[in-house]
Design a protein around this motif. Structure first.
Motif, PDB file in Angstrom:
ATOM      1  N   SER A 145      -7.774   6.953   6.657  1.00  0.00           N
ATOM      2  CA  SER A 145      -7.314   5.950   5.708  1.00  0.00           C
ATOM      3  C   SER A 145      -7.142   4.624   6.428  1.00  0.00           C
ATOM      4  O   SER A 145      -7.013   4.567   7.646  1.00  0.00           O
ATOM      5  CB  SER A 145      -5.995   6.380   5.056  1.00  0.00           C
ATOM      6  OG  SER A 145      -4.971   6.470   6.012  1.00  0.00           O
ATOM      7  N   THR A 146      -7.165   3.546   5.653  1.00  0.00           N
ATOM      8  CA  THR A 146      -6.942   2.213   6.201  1.00  0.00           C
ATOM      9  C   THR A 146      -5.541   1.744   5.838  1.00  0.00           C
ATOM     10  O   THR A 146      -5.045   2.029   4.749  1.00  0.00           O
ATOM     11  CB  THR A 146      -7.970   1.217   5.648  1.00  0.00           C
ATOM     12  OG1 THR A 146      -7.823   1.151   4.208  1.00  0.00           O
ATOM     13  CG2 THR A 146      -9.398   1.663   5.963  1.00  0.00           C
ATOM     14  N   SER A 147      -4.896   1.036   6.761  1.00  0.00           N
ATOM     15  CA  SER A 147      -3.552   0.503   6.536  1.00  0.00           C
ATOM     16  C   SER A 147      -3.582  -1.003   6.763  1.00  0.00           C
ATOM     17  O   SER A 147      -4.063  -1.462   7.800  1.00  0.00           O
ATOM     18  CB  SER A 147      -2.543   1.147   7.495  1.00  0.00           C
ATOM     19  OG  SER A 147      -2.501   2.551   7.329  1.00  0.00           O
ATOM     20  N   GLU A 163      -2.205   1.249   1.888  1.00  0.00           N
ATOM     21  CA  GLU A 163      -2.887   2.310   2.628  1.00  0.00           C
ATOM     22  C   GLU A 163      -3.813   3.061   1.681  1.00  0.00           C
ATOM     23  O   GLU A 163      -3.376   3.574   0.646  1.00  0.00           O
ATOM     24  CB  GLU A 163      -1.874   3.259   3.270  1.00  0.00           C
ATOM     25  CG  GLU A 163      -0.958   2.536   4.260  1.00  0.00           C
ATOM     26  CD  GLU A 163      -0.132   3.487   5.109  1.00  0.00           C
ATOM     27  OE1 GLU A 163      -0.728   4.317   5.815  1.00  0.00           O
ATOM     28  OE2 GLU A 163       1.109   3.390   5.057  1.00  0.00           O
ATOM     29  N   ARG A 209      -1.219  10.253  -0.251  1.00  0.00           N
ATOM     30  CA  ARG A 209      -2.468   9.942   0.455  1.00  0.00           C
ATOM     31  C   ARG A 209      -3.189  11.208   0.883  1.00  0.00           C
ATOM     32  O   ARG A 209      -4.415  11.270   0.848  1.00  0.00           O
ATOM     33  CB  ARG A 209      -2.178   9.026   1.649  1.00  0.00           C
ATOM     34  CG  ARG A 209      -1.724   7.629   1.217  1.00  0.00           C
ATOM     35  CD  ARG A 209      -1.724   6.653   2.375  1.00  0.00           C
ATOM     36  NE  ARG A 209      -0.787   7.014   3.424  1.00  0.00           N
ATOM     37  CZ  ARG A 209       0.496   6.665   3.447  1.00  0.00           C
ATOM     38  NH1 ARG A 209       1.001   5.929   2.442  1.00  0.00           N
ATOM     39  NH2 ARG A 209       1.272   7.012   4.449  1.00  0.00           N
TER      40      ARG A 209
END
Length: 215
Positions: A2-4, A21, A53
């Motif tokens: 995942s991207t934050s 996120e 998530r």
């Protein structure tokens, strides 16, 4: 994977910070609303967000109040202001390339639950699902509760007596698909072993069920 991203969201004459996120191929995005300026650092909200998530749902935890505003305790109960900030955040995610097409859900705790329901009433079908954790949905206006169309789940601790009654009042006014779940053994902050995990599991299942890919 995942991207934050630490994000800055314009909200009237201030800017609020949030942590966005997104898991790969996110099924939707849930905005977290709380009445306290420390909300995006809340261990409880972060625990729930992590489970979402893992279930493939993106999260945006944000501070609906600036640190200065949060020092004024009354601001935490200013449902109109909290709702406006949440609406500003929805507008912001709707113009970001990474989030503009994601189905939206709202997760509200404490007074943020009322702001989430007011926002859902305002936006109609644009909000696909709402979850309240130990919230005060009764602080939303009766008109707003009657107008909410998003499927709404109210989660309340079994040992949070007065708040159970207040949630029941709001629940009875909702006309949408709805459920109210009492988490056994939990007090208001869900600090008892296993209770916050139960909240996160219920919330994840609700959002996965109701967030659908945009047509």
């Amino acid at each position: 994977m995942s991207t934050s991203t630490l994000v800055h969201i314009p909200a009237g004459n201030v800017t609020v910070e949030g942590m966005l996120e997104l898991p790969e191929r996110a099924a939707g995005l849930v905005l977290f609303a709380h009445g306290s300026g420390s909300s995006r650092h809340s261990p409880r909200n972060n625990t729930v967000a992590g489970v979402l998530r893992q279930a493939g749902v993106g999260t945006l935890l944000m501070d609906l109040l600036t640190p200065e505003e949060d020092r004024d305790y009354a601001r935490r109960f200013d449902i109109g202001l909290l709702t406006q900030r949440l609406l500003d955040a929805v507008r912001w995610v709707r113009v970001q390339a990474s989030t503009r097409n994601l189905p939206l859900g709202l997760f509200g705790a404490s007074t943020g639950a009322a702001a989430a329901l007011e926002t859902a009433a305002e936006l109609g079908g644009e909000v696909r699902a709402v979850v309240s954790r130990g919230g005060r949905p009764d602080l939303a206006s009766e008109q707003a509760l009657l107008r909410v169309t998003a499927p709404t789940l109210l989660l309340v601790g079994g040992h949070d007596g007065g708040v159970i009654d207040l949630n029941q009042l709001a629940y009875d006014q909702l006309n949408c698909e709805k459920d109210m779940v009492i988490i056994p053994g939990a007090t208001h902050l869900f600090e008892e072993p296993g209770t916050l995990e139960a909240v996160a599991k219920q919330a994840a299942a609700w959002f996965v069920r109701h967030l659908r890919p945009a047509a």
